[in-house]
Design a protein around this motif. Structure first.
Motif, short mmCIF file in Angstrom:
data_model
loop_
_atom_site.label_atom_id
_atom_site.label_comp_id
_atom_site.label_asym_id
_atom_site.label_seq_id
_atom_site.Cartn_x
_atom_site.Cartn_y
_atom_site.Cartn_z
N CYS A 24 0.84 -1.21 0.00
CA CYS A 24 0.00 0.00 0.00
C CYS A 24 0.87 1.25 0.00
CB CYS A 24 -0.93 0.01 1.21
SG CYS A 24 -2.24 -1.20 1.11
N GLN A 25 1.95 1.21 0.75
CA GLN A 25 2.88 2.34 0.78
C GLN A 25 3.53 2.52 -0.59
OE1 GLN A 25 3.38 4.55 3.43
NE2 GLN A 25 4.31 5.68 1.74
N THR A 26 3.86 1.42 -1.25
CA THR A 26 4.42 1.49 -2.60
C THR A 26 3.43 2.16 -3.54
OG1 THR A 26 5.77 -0.49 -2.26
CG2 THR A 26 5.28 0.11 -4.55
N ALA A 27 2.16 1.78 -3.45
CA ALA A 27 1.12 2.38 -4.30
C ALA A 27 1.06 3.89 -4.08
CB ALA A 27 -0.23 1.74 -4.01
N GLU A 28 1.14 4.29 -2.82
CA GLU A 28 1.09 5.72 -2.50
C GLU A 28 2.34 6.44 -3.01
OE1 GLU A 28 1.16 8.47 1.46
OE2 GLU A 28 -0.12 6.68 1.53
N ASP A 29 3.50 5.81 -2.81
CA ASP A 29 4.77 6.43 -3.21
C ASP A 29 4.86 6.65 -4.71
OD1 ASP A 29 5.54 6.38 -0.54
OD2 ASP A 29 6.93 4.68 -0.78
#
Length: 155
Positions: free
Chosen positions: A54-59
């Motif tokens: 999820c953090q990757t998607a946001e980044d």
């Protein structure tokens, strides 16, 4: 209108969460709350680091919610990713349901809807090719999946 294009980590986050069988709105809510407890016992890959993805998607700015609601295609997909997609989306496994010959997958049996779905996800880079005569109705067809080769001038 073009499809949302997702990176491999984000696409597999979505694919894995969808294996839970839960409705799209439940999956979206779990991602928004960063609470995957309701899905953990139902997904195929329980050890996935959901929060990191999820953090990757946001980044990187992948539009994961739109992808869940409207569909998506992969930005890029290597052969191992293709095999993983077949497992998540179609429950097909290497040496059980198909064979690998270099960077080609062969002797895979899919029905017309599965062929269309798969081609929609991977068509930027891979081609699903029917290896048998066209069958009537929803009969499964033997297919291979081959990498599309692009001429350097076509970039």
């Amino acid at each position: 209108m073009s499809k949302v294009k997702l990176s491999i980590p984000v696409a597999f986050l979505i694919e894995n969460l969808c294996t839970s069988g839960e409705p799209k709105d439940v999956i979206i809510e779990c991602i928004k709350k960063q609470d995957f407890t309701p899905l953990l016992d139902k997904v195929k890959e329980k050890t996935m680091d959901f929060k990191e993805r999820c953090q990757t998607a946001e980044d990187i700015g992948d539009e994961w919610e739109e992808a869940i609601l409207s569909g998506y295609e992969f930005k890029f997909l290597h052969i191992n990713g293709l095999k993983r997609l077949l497992y998540f989306r179609l429950d097909r496994a290497l040496d059980r349901d198909y064979e690998q010959d270099g960077i080609t997958l062969k002797n895979l049996y899919l029905d017309p809807i599965e062929i269309d779905t798969l081609q929609g996800l991977i068509g930027r880079q891979w081609q699903v090719i029917a290896e048998d005569n066209e069958a009537a109705g929803n009969v499964q067809r033997r297919v291979s999946i081959k990498l599309l080769y692009r001429n350097e001038d076509d970039s």
